[in-house]
Design a protein around this motif. Sequence first.
Motif, PDB file in Angstrom:
ATOM      1  N   ALA A 154       0.865  -1.182   0.000  1.00  0.00           N
ATOM      2  CA  ALA A 154       0.000   0.000   0.000  1.00  0.00           C
ATOM      3  C   ALA A 154       0.897   1.226   0.000  1.00  0.00           C
ATOM      4  CB  ALA A 154      -0.903  -0.005   1.228  1.00  0.00           C
ATOM      5  N   THR A 155       0.400   2.328  -0.552  1.00  0.00           N
ATOM      6  CA  THR A 155       1.228   3.521  -0.667  1.00  0.00           C
ATOM      7  C   THR A 155       0.367   4.769  -0.524  1.00  0.00           C
ATOM      8  OG1 THR A 155       2.841   4.669  -2.081  1.00  0.00           O
ATOM      9  CG2 THR A 155       1.008   3.567  -3.207  1.00  0.00           C
ATOM     10  N   GLY A 156       0.949   5.854  -0.051  1.00  0.00           N
ATOM     11  CA  GLY A 156       0.207   7.096   0.099  1.00  0.00           C
ATOM     12  C   GLY A 156       1.119   8.241   0.488  1.00  0.00           C
ATOM     13  N   GLY A 157       0.670   9.488   0.210  1.00  0.00           N
ATOM     14  CA  GLY A 157       1.466  10.642   0.579  1.00  0.00           C
ATOM     15  C   GLY A 157       1.016  11.899  -0.138  1.00  0.00           C
ATOM     16  N   TYR A 158       1.992  12.721  -0.521  1.00  0.00           N
ATOM     17  CA  TYR A 158       1.770  14.044  -1.107  1.00  0.00           C
ATOM     18  C   TYR A 158       1.711  13.944  -2.629  1.00  0.00           C
ATOM     19  CZ  TYR A 158       3.191  18.691  -2.806  1.00  0.00           C
ATOM     20  OH  TYR A 158       3.280  19.877  -3.485  1.00  0.00           O
ATOM     21  N   ALA A 159       0.830  14.749  -3.247  1.00  0.00           N
ATOM     22  CA  ALA A 159       0.711  14.797  -4.701  1.00  0.00           C
ATOM     23  C   ALA A 159       0.647  16.246  -5.162  1.00  0.00           C
ATOM     24  CB  ALA A 159      -0.533  14.047  -5.165  1.00  0.00           C
ATOM     25  N   TYR A 160       1.181  16.503  -6.343  1.00  0.00           N
ATOM     26  CA  TYR A 160       1.126  17.831  -6.935  1.00  0.00           C
ATOM     27  C   TYR A 160       0.905  17.685  -8.437  1.00  0.00           C
ATOM     28  CZ  TYR A 160       6.001  16.729  -8.081  1.00  0.00           C
ATOM     29  OH  TYR A 160       7.149  16.109  -8.548  1.00  0.00           O
ATOM     30  N   ALA A 161       0.315  18.701  -9.069  1.00  0.00           N
ATOM     31  CA  ALA A 161       0.016  18.626 -10.498  1.00  0.00           C
ATOM     32  C   ALA A 161      -0.109  20.019 -11.080  1.00  0.00           C
ATOM     33  CB  ALA A 161      -1.275  17.848 -10.744  1.00  0.00           C
ATOM     34  N   ARG A 162       0.263  20.155 -12.344  1.00  0.00           N
ATOM     35  CA  ARG A 162       0.026  21.383 -13.089  1.00  0.00           C
ATOM     36  C   ARG A 162      -1.328  21.253 -13.771  1.00  0.00           C
ATOM     37  NH1 ARG A 162       3.245  25.529 -14.961  1.00  0.00           N
ATOM     38  NH2 ARG A 162       1.985  27.018 -16.147  1.00  0.00           N
ATOM     39  N   LEU A 163      -2.222  22.204 -13.504  1.00  0.00           N
ATOM     40  CA  LEU A 163      -3.545  22.208 -14.100  1.00  0.00           C
ATOM     41  C   LEU A 163      -3.716  23.502 -14.888  1.00  0.00           C
ATOM     42  CD1 LEU A 163      -6.325  20.851 -14.417  1.00  0.00           C
ATOM     43  CD2 LEU A 163      -7.053  22.062 -12.348  1.00  0.00           C
ATOM     44  N   ASP A 164      -3.845  23.389 -16.198  1.00  0.00           N
ATOM     45  CA  ASP A 164      -4.041  24.546 -17.073  1.00  0.00           C
ATOM     46  C   ASP A 164      -5.510  24.623 -17.478  1.00  0.00           C
ATOM     47  OD1 ASP A 164      -1.345  25.000 -16.934  1.00  0.00           O
ATOM     48  OD2 ASP A 164      -0.886  24.025 -18.840  1.00  0.00           O
ATOM     49  N   SER A 179      -7.388  32.560 -18.627  1.00  0.00           N
ATOM     50  CA  SER A 179      -6.398  31.501 -18.749  1.00  0.00           C
ATOM     51  C   SER A 179      -5.656  31.380 -17.423  1.00  0.00           C
ATOM     52  CB  SER A 179      -5.418  31.804 -19.889  1.00  0.00           C
ATOM     53  OG  SER A 179      -4.514  30.748 -20.071  1.00  0.00           O
ATOM     54  N   ILE A 180      -5.741  30.221 -16.820  1.00  0.00           N
ATOM     55  CA  ILE A 180      -5.133  29.993 -15.502  1.00  0.00           C
ATOM     56  C   ILE A 180      -4.152  28.832 -15.612  1.00  0.00           C
ATOM     57  CG2 ILE A 180      -5.525  29.412 -13.090  1.00  0.00           C
ATOM     58  CD1 ILE A 180      -8.329  30.525 -13.359  1.00  0.00           C
ATOM     59  N   HIS A 181      -2.937  29.028 -15.099  1.00  0.00           N
ATOM     60  CA  HIS A 181      -1.925  27.979 -15.035  1.00  0.00           C
ATOM     61  C   HIS A 181      -1.505  27.867 -13.567  1.00  0.00           C
ATOM     62  CE1 HIS A 181      -1.746  28.231 -19.411  1.00  0.00           C
ATOM     63  NE2 HIS A 181      -1.652  29.539 -19.266  1.00  0.00           N
ATOM     64  N   GLU A 182      -1.896  26.812 -12.928  1.00  0.00           N
ATOM     65  CA  GLU A 182      -1.675  26.684 -11.495  1.00  0.00           C
ATOM     66  C   GLU A 182      -1.102  25.321 -11.145  1.00  0.00           C
ATOM     67  OE1 GLU A 182      -5.388  26.836  -9.378  1.00  0.00           O
ATOM     68  OE2 GLU A 182      -6.447  25.778 -10.963  1.00  0.00           O
ATOM     69  N   THR A 183      -0.363  25.300 -10.048  1.00  0.00           N
ATOM     70  CA  THR A 183       0.133  24.038  -9.495  1.00  0.00           C
ATOM     71  C   THR A 183      -0.752  23.667  -8.317  1.00  0.00           C
ATOM     72  OG1 THR A 183       2.409  24.507 -10.169  1.00  0.00           O
ATOM     73  CG2 THR A 183       2.081  22.846  -8.463  1.00  0.00           C
ATOM     74  N   ARG A 184      -1.484  22.586  -8.463  1.00  0.00           N
ATOM     75  CA  ARG A 184      -2.376  22.115  -7.401  1.00  0.00           C
ATOM     76  C   ARG A 184      -1.601  21.189  -6.456  1.00  0.00           C
ATOM     77  NH1 ARG A 184      -8.018  21.904  -7.879  1.00  0.00           N
ATOM     78  NH2 ARG A 184      -8.762  23.701  -9.061  1.00  0.00           N
ATOM     79  N   ASN A 185      -1.933  21.270  -5.176  1.00  0.00           N
ATOM     80  CA  ASN A 185      -1.344  20.392  -4.160  1.00  0.00           C
ATOM     81  C   ASN A 185      -2.435  19.548  -3.540  1.00  0.00           C
ATOM     82  OD1 ASN A 185       1.507  21.546  -4.006  1.00  0.00           O
ATOM     83  ND2 ASN A 185       0.274  23.388  -3.650  1.00  0.00           N
ATOM     84  N   GLY A 186      -2.107  18.298  -3.211  1.00  0.00           N
ATOM     85  CA  GLY A 186      -3.105  17.419  -2.623  1.00  0.00           C
ATOM     86  C   GLY A 186      -2.472  16.174  -2.038  1.00  0.00           C
ATOM     87  N   TRP A 187      -3.230  15.111  -2.029  1.00  0.00           N
ATOM     88  CA  TRP A 187      -2.765  13.859  -1.446  1.00  0.00           C
ATOM     89  C   TRP A 187      -3.080  12.704  -2.389  1.00  0.00           C
ATOM     90  CZ3 TRP A 187      -6.523  10.148  -0.621  1.00  0.00           C
ATOM     91  CH2 TRP A 187      -7.858  10.603  -0.586  1.00  0.00           C
ATOM     92  N   THR A 188      -2.425  11.579  -2.147  1.00  0.00           N
ATOM     93  CA  THR A 188      -2.632  10.402  -2.979  1.00  0.00           C
ATOM     94  C   THR A 188      -2.580   9.146  -2.126  1.00  0.00           C
ATOM     95  OG1 THR A 188      -1.794   9.157  -4.896  1.00  0.00           O
ATOM     96  CG2 THR A 188      -0.159  10.232  -3.517  1.00  0.00           C
TER      97      THR A 188
END
Length: 246
Positions: A154-164, A179-188
């Motif tokens: 099993a695995t889990g932790g921090y996640a990040y993504a570029r969402l345009d 037009s929005i270019h953002e780096t989203r932060n979350g979990w996985t």
Amino acid sequence: MRAFAIAALWLLAISGAAAAADMSRPAPMYKAPVEPPPYMGWSGFYVGVNVGGGIGLGQSDFSIAGVPAFATAHNTLTGAIGGGQIGFNWQTGMTVVGVETDFQGSGLKGSLTAPCLPGLCGIPLSATYSQKVPWFGTVRGRLGVASNGWLIYATGGYAYARLDTDAQAVAGATSASLSIHETRNGWTAGGGIEVAFAPGWSAKLEYLYLDFGRESTTWTLGALPSITDDARFTMNVVRAGVNYRF
């Protein structure tokens, strides 16, 4: 009596010859079955590559300031992914504990058309926007059980993504674009299975769920009321990979 004595001597001679023949044969030697070389375990640093696919879901709740959300729209993003990972494992007995980070290039993209405002559907009003995820990554812990070259974890932790996000709204003769270019932060969180197939080499199959929470964006369309888009973004990823352990 003479015949009996001759017969007895003859039997003794035959039995002696048989015993001598048995003594001349080497005793059979016991051979233990050949054991395969033991698997050296999962401890140590490793690097690898992976490829797979993902499905993203953007859920947008549209509202006007001071008014509850009047509509909800769902934007589905699909596409292929690929990237690399690096990590470290500690094994004690059948338990494997590790950390891993990965970075992925992504082709996930999708678009939707927003519904009209309540009471204003007679006005030529439309709002469309497209979204894409060009890259994302994770930093995760891993906890697994190992046996005979197999590892289930099993695995889990921090996640990040570029969402345009590219949006356009039109109301009669009035239009606006955003037009929005953002780096989203979350979990996985997720899990997988890994199998050793050669010294130092292993193959894996893994699933991850990624949640990047909610972000709000406001669109202003001239004299019309401002529209707030409260958007949540999640992803589901399945990928196969190969690791090399040092």
